[in-house]
Design a protein around this motif. Structure first.
Motif, mmCIF file in Angstrom:
data_model
loop_
_atom_site.group_PDB
_atom_site.id
_atom_site.type_symbol
_atom_site.label_atom_id
_atom_site.label_comp_id
_atom_site.label_asym_id
_atom_site.label_seq_id
_atom_site.Cartn_x
_atom_site.Cartn_y
_atom_site.Cartn_z
ATOM 1 N N LEU A 35 -57.667 -0.238 -54.539
ATOM 2 C CA LEU A 35 -56.371 -0.025 -55.174
ATOM 3 C C LEU A 35 -56.531 0.754 -56.479
ATOM 4 C CD1 LEU A 35 -53.342 -0.511 -55.132
ATOM 5 C CD2 LEU A 35 -53.732 -2.696 -56.307
ATOM 6 N N GLU A 36 -57.516 0.323 -57.295
ATOM 7 C CA GLU A 36 -57.762 1.031 -58.546
ATOM 8 C C GLU A 36 -58.186 2.470 -58.268
ATOM 9 O OE1 GLU A 36 -60.334 0.219 -62.568
ATOM 10 O OE2 GLU A 36 -61.410 0.204 -60.639
ATOM 11 N N PHE A 37 -59.059 2.648 -57.278
ATOM 12 C CA PHE A 37 -59.563 3.980 -56.929
ATOM 13 C C PHE A 37 -58.408 4.883 -56.475
ATOM 14 C CE2 PHE A 37 -61.846 6.962 -54.081
ATOM 15 C CZ PHE A 37 -62.776 7.461 -54.986
ATOM 16 N N CYS A 38 -57.521 4.355 -55.646
ATOM 17 C CA CYS A 38 -56.386 5.141 -55.158
ATOM 18 C C CYS A 38 -55.440 5.509 -56.304
ATOM 19 C CB CYS A 38 -55.628 4.373 -54.085
ATOM 20 S SG CYS A 38 -56.517 4.213 -52.517
ATOM 21 N N ASN A 39 -55.240 4.577 -57.246
ATOM 22 C CA ASN A 39 -54.377 4.873 -58.382
ATOM 23 C C ASN A 39 -54.950 5.986 -59.249
ATOM 24 O OD1 ASN A 39 -52.445 2.984 -57.673
ATOM 25 N ND2 ASN A 39 -53.389 1.337 -58.868
ATOM 26 N N LEU A 40 -56.270 5.978 -59.403
ATOM 27 C CA LEU A 40 -56.907 7.030 -60.191
ATOM 28 C C LEU A 40 -56.695 8.407 -59.565
ATOM 29 C CD1 LEU A 40 -60.327 5.373 -61.164
ATOM 30 C CD2 LEU A 40 -58.485 6.033 -62.723
ATOM 31 N N LYS A 98 -53.249 3.937 -50.017
ATOM 32 C CA LYS A 98 -54.338 3.286 -49.295
ATOM 33 C C LYS A 98 -54.475 3.876 -47.889
ATOM 34 C CE LYS A 98 -56.286 -1.238 -48.184
ATOM 35 N NZ LYS A 98 -56.108 -2.712 -48.286
ATOM 36 N N GLU A 99 -53.344 4.266 -47.292
ATOM 37 C CA GLU A 99 -53.392 4.905 -45.971
ATOM 38 C C GLU A 99 -54.147 6.230 -46.043
ATOM 39 O OE1 GLU A 99 -50.695 3.574 -47.348
ATOM 40 O OE2 GLU A 99 -50.548 1.815 -46.029
ATOM 41 N N ASP A 100 -53.929 6.976 -47.137
ATOM 42 C CA ASP A 100 -54.669 8.224 -47.325
ATOM 43 C C ASP A 100 -56.167 7.942 -47.404
ATOM 44 O OD1 ASP A 100 -52.394 9.791 -47.367
ATOM 45 O OD2 ASP A 100 -52.154 9.621 -49.549
ATOM 46 N N PHE A 101 -56.504 6.900 -48.163
ATOM 47 C CA PHE A 101 -57.914 6.522 -48.318
ATOM 48 C C PHE A 101 -58.548 6.261 -46.950
ATOM 49 C CE2 PHE A 101 -61.424 3.632 -48.757
ATOM 50 C CZ PHE A 101 -62.061 3.979 -49.939
ATOM 51 N N ILE A 102 -57.887 5.484 -46.130
ATOM 52 C CA ILE A 102 -58.432 5.135 -44.806
ATOM 53 C C ILE A 102 -58.558 6.383 -43.931
ATOM 54 C CG2 ILE A 102 -57.967 3.840 -42.693
ATOM 55 C CD1 ILE A 102 -56.568 1.736 -44.476
ATOM 56 N N ASN A 103 -57.543 7.244 -43.979
ATOM 57 C CA ASN A 103 -57.583 8.458 -43.156
ATOM 58 C C ASN A 103 -58.724 9.377 -43.577
ATOM 59 O OD1 ASN A 103 -55.378 7.687 -41.610
ATOM 60 N ND2 ASN A 103 -53.897 8.712 -42.953
ATOM 61 N N PHE A 104 -58.895 9.563 -44.898
ATOM 62 C CA PHE A 104 -59.972 10.428 -45.393
ATOM 63 C C PHE A 104 -61.338 9.867 -44.989
ATOM 64 C CE2 PHE A 104 -57.043 11.604 -49.190
ATOM 65 C CZ PHE A 104 -56.322 12.447 -48.366
ATOM 66 N N TYR A 105 -61.462 8.554 -45.138
ATOM 67 C CA TYR A 105 -62.739 7.913 -44.819
ATOM 68 C C TYR A 105 -63.061 8.067 -43.338
ATOM 69 C CZ TYR A 105 -66.392 4.397 -44.359
ATOM 70 O OH TYR A 105 -67.587 3.762 -44.082
ATOM 71 N N ASN A 106 -62.110 7.756 -42.485
ATOM 72 C CA ASN A 106 -62.357 7.813 -41.033
ATOM 73 C C ASN A 106 -62.663 9.235 -40.566
ATOM 74 O OD1 ASN A 106 -61.955 5.067 -40.774
ATOM 75 N ND2 ASN A 106 -59.790 5.253 -40.211
ATOM 76 N N LYS A 107 -61.966 10.212 -41.134
ATOM 77 C CA LYS A 107 -62.214 11.602 -40.753
ATOM 78 C C LYS A 107 -63.644 12.011 -41.110
ATOM 79 C CE LYS A 107 -60.640 16.342 -41.582
ATOM 80 N NZ LYS A 107 -59.682 17.206 -42.329
ATOM 81 N N TYR A 140 -68.049 3.162 -58.154
ATOM 82 C CA TYR A 140 -67.742 3.315 -56.731
ATOM 83 C C TYR A 140 -68.949 3.911 -56.011
ATOM 84 C CZ TYR A 140 -63.261 2.947 -59.087
ATOM 85 O OH TYR A 140 -62.231 2.531 -59.902
ATOM 86 N N GLU A 141 -69.748 3.024 -55.447
ATOM 87 C CA GLU A 141 -70.977 3.466 -54.776
ATOM 88 C C GLU A 141 -70.636 4.368 -53.588
ATOM 89 O OE1 GLU A 141 -74.276 0.823 -54.049
ATOM 90 O OE2 GLU A 141 -73.276 -0.742 -55.218
ATOM 91 N N GLY A 142 -71.463 5.391 -53.428
ATOM 92 C CA GLY A 142 -71.270 6.352 -52.339
ATOM 93 C C GLY A 142 -70.426 7.540 -52.740
ATOM 94 N N PHE A 143 -69.743 7.437 -53.904
ATOM 95 C CA PHE A 143 -68.893 8.533 -54.380
ATOM 96 C C PHE A 143 -69.576 9.249 -55.547
ATOM 97 C CE2 PHE A 143 -65.919 5.788 -52.222
ATOM 98 C CZ PHE A 143 -65.018 6.664 -51.625
ATOM 99 N N TYR A 144 -69.370 10.544 -55.632
ATOM 100 C CA TYR A 144 -69.846 11.314 -56.779
ATOM 101 C C TYR A 144 -68.972 12.557 -56.925
ATOM 102 C CZ TYR A 144 -72.273 14.250 -53.287
ATOM 103 O OH TYR A 144 -72.575 15.070 -52.216
ATOM 104 N N ILE A 145 -69.072 13.215 -58.058
ATOM 105 C CA ILE A 145 -68.260 14.405 -58.342
ATOM 106 C C ILE A 145 -69.145 15.640 -58.281
ATOM 107 C CG2 ILE A 145 -66.864 15.596 -60.067
ATOM 108 C CD1 ILE A 145 -65.929 12.883 -61.058
ATOM 109 N N GLN A 146 -68.637 16.652 -57.595
ATOM 110 C CA GLN A 146 -69.374 17.912 -57.452
ATOM 111 C C GLN A 146 -68.547 19.042 -58.037
ATOM 112 O OE1 GLN A 146 -72.050 19.021 -53.988
ATOM 113 N NE2 GLN A 146 -70.150 20.032 -53.426
#
Length: 647
Positions: A82-87, A92-101, A132-138
């Motif tokens: 929730l915090e990650f999505c707010n940032l 949350k649906e977007d989060f799930i869709n991005f992850y699954n893709k 947020y493990e697994g995430f980084y900025i490029q």
């Protein structure tokens, strides 16, 4: 015996393993790759994309910083979504869709989660990304267009699709690539080469530092800067003149084949296709089926070339020795076969010779010349093939080979075309006389007509049109500096040039003269038919104009198409004259003509389903032409394209 067999088996298996290990370590060329090692994280360092300048050194395209949120799906741990999505301002649906893709693409390879953060968004997230493990900025670069013109020329960059990833190992998910225009044509030059850093991970999948102290890391190689042939001031002026009009302008430098202006109207601001709003803006542009701003009319639109095509009929007639410059033909407001008028013509003096025929754009004159060309040979197919080959030598009827990735080849018929349509030896020159005046089955693109005029201005040759002028530290393809010769002898061009010069001084373009510049031109009005509710309907004619200047030392050759523009000198001719003066003088003195163009819109024409006007002087003749040319998949085995297609 059994003990011996067991021993031999053990020895044999051991030798096989030893041999295999020896082969893998000594002879196998498939060496170990760090890129495939799951224990090492790969971080790409994206290079600066090359800048784009115009022919005068003006910067058109630069770069701006961008930040992508990247992640590796299988490394993502339990987190406060929730915090990650707010940032990131997503659901949350977007989060799930991005992850699954991304997981479907690869659970162990990096994927873009959110592309192209702004600096403010980056600053907010940078402080918390470690949570947020697994995430980084490029960090990477986005395009920064220093102009709001030339969208069809410059193009844009966008995210690669799966097809590109599967067929080009250079690109990974989330990479950007040129999509249109120069960005696409010179992608490999502009993109540079990515650098890479290898990060060693421990058995808990935590980063512990550079792999082998970074000895295998590479630095990015910046893309090369390029200069294109476009004169940005001329391009800007052309787009201004085409405001509230549909069509295309191509201007070429005859002595080099360099494209000076490539206007497609309507157009759009190239900055619309930059950043996180790119997808939304692209959809809006793509779904605009009336204006079609993504459709490059200067390269893709195919029109009947109309009267400018008559100069080729005259050149071929001279080359084939079926007419002289002094021979005269009678015009009775059109061309007659017996008592039947096959084509009309406007009022002018009669009889008339070649020079006056060009200057006054007499239909009957060119129909007579065309018939002689075809009928010179024993069979119409032979004459048609000869005529077709001459026309194609000017670059019509085929792709010109320019360095832009889109376009259409138009259509120049030959003998086989009519044999398949009507049957061998079952047709004659009277079946297709409309070809003589740039109607009928003849179709061309604006760039083809501009190239045709450039060849005439050079008295018989042209350079392949191109958009590239200079590549940093490189050379342009030699095909752009090699002349292409037409099939017409040089001595036949001077009478044609004089006829085009007279058209600008005493003929159909006399009202378009530019003080102090000797211009050779040709007006054109092309009938415009299209299907509406299954019925062939005639809309307002297209306005066409071609020209080059100066007469004896050409600096510019130009073709202008204005859809539904009434007649040649009304819109296209005025625009061509203004463009020529702007380029040669650097300023415009014909302010009254300029004001007229800027204050006259054709938007009402484009909003009409049909023009409502009659089919012309001879409605019966026009309808017969339409019926003859209309494609019919049941009787026409080649399903020929209609020459009356609007675009």
């Amino acid at each position: 015996m059994r003990k011996l067999l067991l021993l031999l088996t053990i020895v044999f298996v051991g030798l096989v393993f030893i041999a295999r290990l020896f082969y893998l370590q000594v002879y196998n060329e498939d060496s170990y790759s760090l890129l495939d090692d799951n224990a090492i994280r790969k971080v790409y360092d994206y290079p600066k994309r090359g800048y784009v300048y115009d022919r005068n050194g003006k910067l058109l395209v630069a770069n701006q910083p961008s930040y992508d949120v990247m992640f590796i799906p299988r490394e993502v741990k339990e987190m406060d979504t929730l915090e990650f999505c707010n940032l990131l301002k997503i659901t949350k649906e977007d989060f799930i869709n991005f992850y699954n893709k991304a997981y479907r693409y690869s659970p162990r390879l990096p994927s873009v989660f959110i592309p192209q953060l702004s600096r403010i968004e980056y600053a907010v997230l940078q402080e918390k990304i470690r949570k947020y493990e697994g995430f980084y900025i490029q960090k990477r670069s986005l395009r920064d267009y220093q102009t709001n013109i030339g969208a069809n020329v410059l193009g844009d960059i966008g995210e690669v699709n799966n097809y590109i990833i599967e067929n080009d190992p250079y690109y990974k998910s989330g990479d950007l690539i040129g999509k249109q225009g120069v960005e696409l044509s010179y992608e490999e030059v502009l993109r540079g080469v990515k650098g890479i850093k290898f990060i060693q991970k421990d058995r808990f999948n935590r980063d512990i530092g550079p792999y082998k102290e970074g000895i295998y890391d590479t630095l990015p190689v910046p893309g090369k800067d390029i200069s294109i042939t476009i004169d940005s001031e001329l391009q800007k002026y052309g787009e201004l003149l085409m405001t509230q009009k549909h069509g295309g302008i191509i201007a070429i430098e005859p002595s080099s084949g360099e494209i000076l202006a490539m206007v497609s109207a309507p157009s759009y601001n190239p900055n619309l296709l930059v950043g996180r709003q790119r997808s939304r803006n692209f959809s809006k542009l793509y779904n605009d089926t009336i204006a079609k701003p993504l459709y490059d009319r200067s390269l893709q639109a195919q029109y009947p070339p109309g009267s400018p095509f008559k100069v080729l009929t005259a050149l071929i007639g001279l080359q084939e020795k079926v007419v002289t410059t002094q021979e005269q033909f009678t015009c009775r407001h059109g061309y007659y076969l017996g008592n039947r008028r096959l084509t009309g013509c406007h009022s002018h003096a009669s009889p008339l010779a070649m020079n006056t025929g060009i200057a006054q754009s007499c239909n009957a004159y060119f129909v007579n010349v065309y018939r002689r060309i075809i009928e010179k040979y024993a069979k119409p197919k032979e004459g048609m093939d000869v005529w077709s080959n001459h026309v194609k030598s000017f670059g019509l009827g085929n792709y010109l080979g320019y360095d832009l990735k889109i376009g259409n080849k138009g259509h120049i018929p030959d003998g086989d075309f009519y044999d398949k349509w009507y049957g061998a030896n079952r047709w004659s020159s009277t079946y297709n006389i409309s070809n003589s005046i740039g109607q009928g089955e003849v179709v061309a693109t604006p760039i083809q007509l501009a190239n045709m005029v450039a060849a005439i201005s050079n008295r018989g040759y042209f350079y392949t049109p191109h958009i590239i002028k200079q590549i940093e530290g490189g050379e342009i393809d030699k095909k752009y500096t090699t002349p292409n010769y037409t099939t017409i002898d040089k001595e036949h061009f001077e009478p044609i040039v004089q006829g085009m010069f007279d058209a600008y001084n005493v003929g159909t373009a006399a009202t378009l003269r530019v003080p102090g510049i000797d211009i050779c031109g040709k007006t054109g009005t092309a009938e415009n038919f299209m299907k509406i509710d299954g019925k062939t309907t005639q809309l307002t004619d297209h306005s066409i104009f071609v020209a080059f200047a100066p007469k004896d030392d050409p600096k510019i050759a130009i073709a202008v198409f204005v859809e539904n523009g009434y007649w040649g000198s009304r819109f296209a001719g005025r625009i061509a004259s203004l463009m020529i003066e702007k380029y040669i003088k650097g300023n415009v003195t014909m302010t009254a003509m300029e004001n007229w163009i800027l204050t006259h819109s054709l938007e009402n024409e484009y909003a009409k389903p049909y023009s409502g006007k009659p089919f012309g002087i001879n409605r019966e003749s026009a309808l017969q032409v339409i019926d003859k040319i209309k494609p019919d998949t049941t009787s026409n085995p080649i399903n020929a394209p209609s020459p009356f297609k609007l675009n």
